[in-house]
Design a protein around this motif. Structure first.
Motif, mmCIF file in Angstrom:
data_model
loop_
_atom_site.group_PDB
_atom_site.id
_atom_site.type_symbol
_atom_site.label_atom_id
_atom_site.label_comp_id
_atom_site.label_asym_id
_atom_site.label_seq_id
_atom_site.Cartn_x
_atom_site.Cartn_y
_atom_site.Cartn_z
ATOM 1 N N MET A 1 0.839 -1.185 0.000
ATOM 2 C CA MET A 1 0.000 0.000 0.000
ATOM 3 C C MET A 1 0.887 1.253 0.000
ATOM 4 S SD MET A 1 -3.087 1.033 2.554
ATOM 5 C CE MET A 1 -2.203 1.768 3.912
ATOM 6 N N ILE A 2 0.530 2.242 -0.774
ATOM 7 C CA ILE A 2 1.292 3.491 -0.847
ATOM 8 C C ILE A 2 0.881 4.381 0.324
ATOM 9 C CG2 ILE A 2 1.715 5.568 -2.221
ATOM 10 C CD1 ILE A 2 1.224 3.836 -4.711
ATOM 11 N N PRO A 3 1.854 4.902 1.118
ATOM 12 C CA PRO A 3 1.523 5.787 2.242
ATOM 13 C C PRO A 3 0.856 7.080 1.757
ATOM 14 C CG PRO A 3 3.786 4.998 2.414
ATOM 15 C CD PRO A 3 3.289 4.603 1.055
ATOM 16 N N ALA A 4 0.110 7.743 2.647
ATOM 17 C CA ALA A 4 -0.622 8.969 2.313
ATOM 18 C C ALA A 4 0.239 10.215 2.524
ATOM 19 C CB ALA A 4 -1.867 9.072 3.188
ATOM 20 N N PHE A 5 -0.154 11.310 1.886
ATOM 21 C CA PHE A 5 0.448 12.629 2.087
ATOM 22 C C PHE A 5 -0.499 13.491 2.890
ATOM 23 C CE2 PHE A 5 2.271 11.472 -2.126
ATOM 24 C CZ PHE A 5 3.594 11.458 -1.753
ATOM 25 N N ASP A 6 0.055 14.445 3.657
ATOM 26 C CA ASP A 6 -0.767 15.435 4.355
ATOM 27 C C ASP A 6 -1.122 16.593 3.421
ATOM 28 O OD1 ASP A 6 -0.557 13.996 6.716
ATOM 29 O OD2 ASP A 6 1.048 15.239 7.522
ATOM 30 N N ARG A 7 -0.062 17.134 2.743
ATOM 31 C CA ARG A 7 -0.234 18.316 1.901
ATOM 32 C C ARG A 7 1.077 18.591 1.172
ATOM 33 N NH1 ARG A 7 1.282 19.775 6.890
ATOM 34 N NH2 ARG A 7 2.819 21.405 7.091
ATOM 35 N N ILE A 8 1.063 19.513 0.218
ATOM 36 C CA ILE A 8 2.327 20.022 -0.318
ATOM 37 C C ILE A 8 2.927 20.887 0.779
ATOM 38 C CG2 ILE A 8 3.391 21.564 -1.997
ATOM 39 C CD1 ILE A 8 1.371 20.569 -4.038
ATOM 40 N N ASP A 9 4.159 20.630 1.138
ATOM 41 C CA ASP A 9 4.786 21.342 2.245
ATOM 42 C C ASP A 9 5.378 22.672 1.806
ATOM 43 O OD1 ASP A 9 5.695 21.089 5.168
ATOM 44 O OD2 ASP A 9 7.527 21.683 4.109
ATOM 45 N N HIS A 10 6.243 22.647 0.804
ATOM 46 C CA HIS A 10 6.855 23.886 0.324
ATOM 47 C C HIS A 10 7.441 23.672 -1.060
ATOM 48 C CE1 HIS A 10 10.280 21.746 2.173
ATOM 49 N NE2 HIS A 10 11.036 22.388 1.284
ATOM 50 N N ILE A 11 7.787 24.761 -1.702
ATOM 51 C CA ILE A 11 8.430 24.725 -3.005
ATOM 52 C C ILE A 11 9.757 25.461 -2.890
ATOM 53 C CG2 ILE A 11 8.249 25.444 -5.420
ATOM 54 C CD1 ILE A 11 5.158 25.271 -5.010
ATOM 55 N N HIS A 12 10.843 24.835 -3.353
ATOM 56 C CA HIS A 12 12.158 25.478 -3.370
ATOM 57 C C HIS A 12 12.194 26.479 -4.514
ATOM 58 C CE1 HIS A 12 14.748 22.219 -1.226
ATOM 59 N NE2 HIS A 12 13.523 22.231 -0.748
ATOM 60 N N LEU A 13 12.661 27.677 -4.214
ATOM 61 C CA LEU A 13 12.872 28.696 -5.236
ATOM 62 C C LEU A 13 14.274 29.262 -5.058
ATOM 63 C CD1 LEU A 13 9.479 30.598 -5.009
ATOM 64 C CD2 LEU A 13 10.189 28.961 -6.748
ATOM 65 N N SER A 74 4.361 17.018 2.658
ATOM 66 C CA SER A 74 4.448 16.873 4.108
ATOM 67 C C SER A 74 3.723 15.617 4.584
ATOM 68 C CB SER A 74 3.822 18.108 4.763
ATOM 69 O OG SER A 74 3.934 18.046 6.162
ATOM 70 N N VAL A 75 4.332 14.933 5.547
ATOM 71 C CA VAL A 75 3.744 13.733 6.141
ATOM 72 C C VAL A 75 4.013 13.723 7.639
ATOM 73 C CG1 VAL A 75 3.994 12.353 4.025
ATOM 74 C CG2 VAL A 75 5.808 12.327 5.733
ATOM 75 N N GLY A 76 3.321 12.856 8.349
ATOM 76 C CA GLY A 76 3.575 12.634 9.764
ATOM 77 C C GLY A 76 4.764 11.699 9.950
ATOM 78 N N ALA A 77 5.143 11.474 11.186
ATOM 79 C CA ALA A 77 6.336 10.676 11.502
ATOM 80 C C ALA A 77 6.234 9.244 10.991
ATOM 81 C CB ALA A 77 6.582 10.685 13.008
ATOM 82 N N GLU A 78 5.142 8.572 11.274
ATOM 83 C CA GLU A 78 5.013 7.173 10.856
ATOM 84 C C GLU A 78 4.949 7.049 9.335
ATOM 85 O OE1 GLU A 78 1.935 5.157 13.028
ATOM 86 O OE2 GLU A 78 2.848 5.688 14.955
ATOM 87 N N GLU A 79 4.272 8.004 8.686
ATOM 88 C CA GLU A 79 4.207 7.993 7.222
ATOM 89 C C GLU A 79 5.590 8.242 6.625
ATOM 90 O OE1 GLU A 79 2.136 9.753 9.153
ATOM 91 O OE2 GLU A 79 0.224 8.735 8.816
ATOM 92 N N PHE A 80 6.396 9.092 7.280
ATOM 93 C CA PHE A 80 7.753 9.368 6.807
ATOM 94 C C PHE A 80 8.563 8.076 6.741
ATOM 95 C CE2 PHE A 80 12.201 10.537 7.375
ATOM 96 C CZ PHE A 80 12.356 11.545 6.438
ATOM 97 N N VAL A 81 8.501 7.299 7.809
ATOM 98 C CA VAL A 81 9.228 6.031 7.854
ATOM 99 C C VAL A 81 8.675 5.067 6.803
ATOM 100 C CG1 VAL A 81 9.792 4.044 9.316
ATOM 101 C CG2 VAL A 81 9.879 6.356 10.268
ATOM 102 N N ALA A 82 7.351 5.051 6.646
ATOM 103 C CA ALA A 82 6.733 4.185 5.628
ATOM 104 C C ALA A 82 7.142 4.621 4.222
ATOM 105 C CB ALA A 82 5.210 4.207 5.769
ATOM 106 N N TRP A 83 7.204 5.933 3.979
ATOM 107 C CA TRP A 83 7.633 6.421 2.666
ATOM 108 C C TRP A 83 9.076 6.040 2.392
ATOM 109 C CZ3 TRP A 83 5.626 7.588 -1.683
ATOM 110 C CH2 TRP A 83 4.308 8.041 -1.738
ATOM 111 N N ARG A 84 9.929 6.099 3.399
ATOM 112 C CA ARG A 84 11.329 5.714 3.180
ATOM 113 C C ARG A 84 11.401 4.273 2.692
ATOM 114 N NH1 ARG A 84 16.028 4.670 7.564
ATOM 115 N NH2 ARG A 84 17.765 4.536 6.115
ATOM 116 N N GLN A 85 10.712 3.367 3.367
ATOM 117 C CA GLN A 85 10.721 1.966 2.961
ATOM 118 C C GLN A 85 10.111 1.794 1.574
ATOM 119 O OE1 GLN A 85 12.108 -0.862 4.679
ATOM 120 N NE2 GLN A 85 11.883 -1.495 2.540
ATOM 121 N N HIS A 86 9.015 2.496 1.318
ATOM 122 C CA HIS A 86 8.352 2.416 0.011
ATOM 123 C C HIS A 86 9.298 2.863 -1.106
ATOM 124 C CE1 HIS A 86 5.056 2.579 -2.868
ATOM 125 N NE2 HIS A 86 5.468 3.800 -3.201
#
Length: 135
Positions: A1-13, A74-86
């Protein structure tokens, strides 16, 4: 299963003169410095936000260059770890988290070289959850 996102966090300029760019963003877009993230501005990004805090830009000073805007989600802590593995599973390579002291980020690119970032501000929680990830 693909982890969820909270929102777009920021854009680098990137700006050749960050002070001038900060003034432009304030005058034209209404963006102001984010006080909680100002410590990054010395050598790193100056984070600006709209008045409601729903739009952030990370303003870097750099020589003129081709546009390589980084899309940060942007994601929460648990989603961050899940995204890394994904990402390790899908990209078939290590994806090491980068510690920004106030946040953690994962950086990767699409096949055309377009850069992406997944970030979390739950810094202390992520520090306790991170473990080596095998391929």
């Amino acid at each position: 299963m693909i982890p969820a996102f909270d929102r777009i966090d920021h854009i680098h300029l990137y700006a050749t003169n960050r002070n001038r760019a900060e003034q432009w963003y304030a005058d034209v877009m209404g963006f102001k410095r984010v006080p909680e993230l100002e410590s990054w501005a010395d050598g790193g990004p100056l984070t600006l936000s709209n008045s409601s805090g729903t739009v952030h830009i990370a303003l870097f000073e750099a020589p003129a260059q081709p546009c390589r805007s980084v899309i940060a989600l942007s994601v929460g802590a648990e989603e961050f770890v899940a995204w890394r593995q994904h990402l390790v599973d899908k990209l078939k390579r290590p994806v090491e988290p980068e510690d920004h002291q106030l946040s953690w980020s994962l950086y990767f690119a699409d096949p055309d070289g377009n850069p992406w970032e997944i970030t979390t501000y739950q810094h202390a929680i992520v520090a306790t959850l991170l473990k080596p990830v095998g391929m």
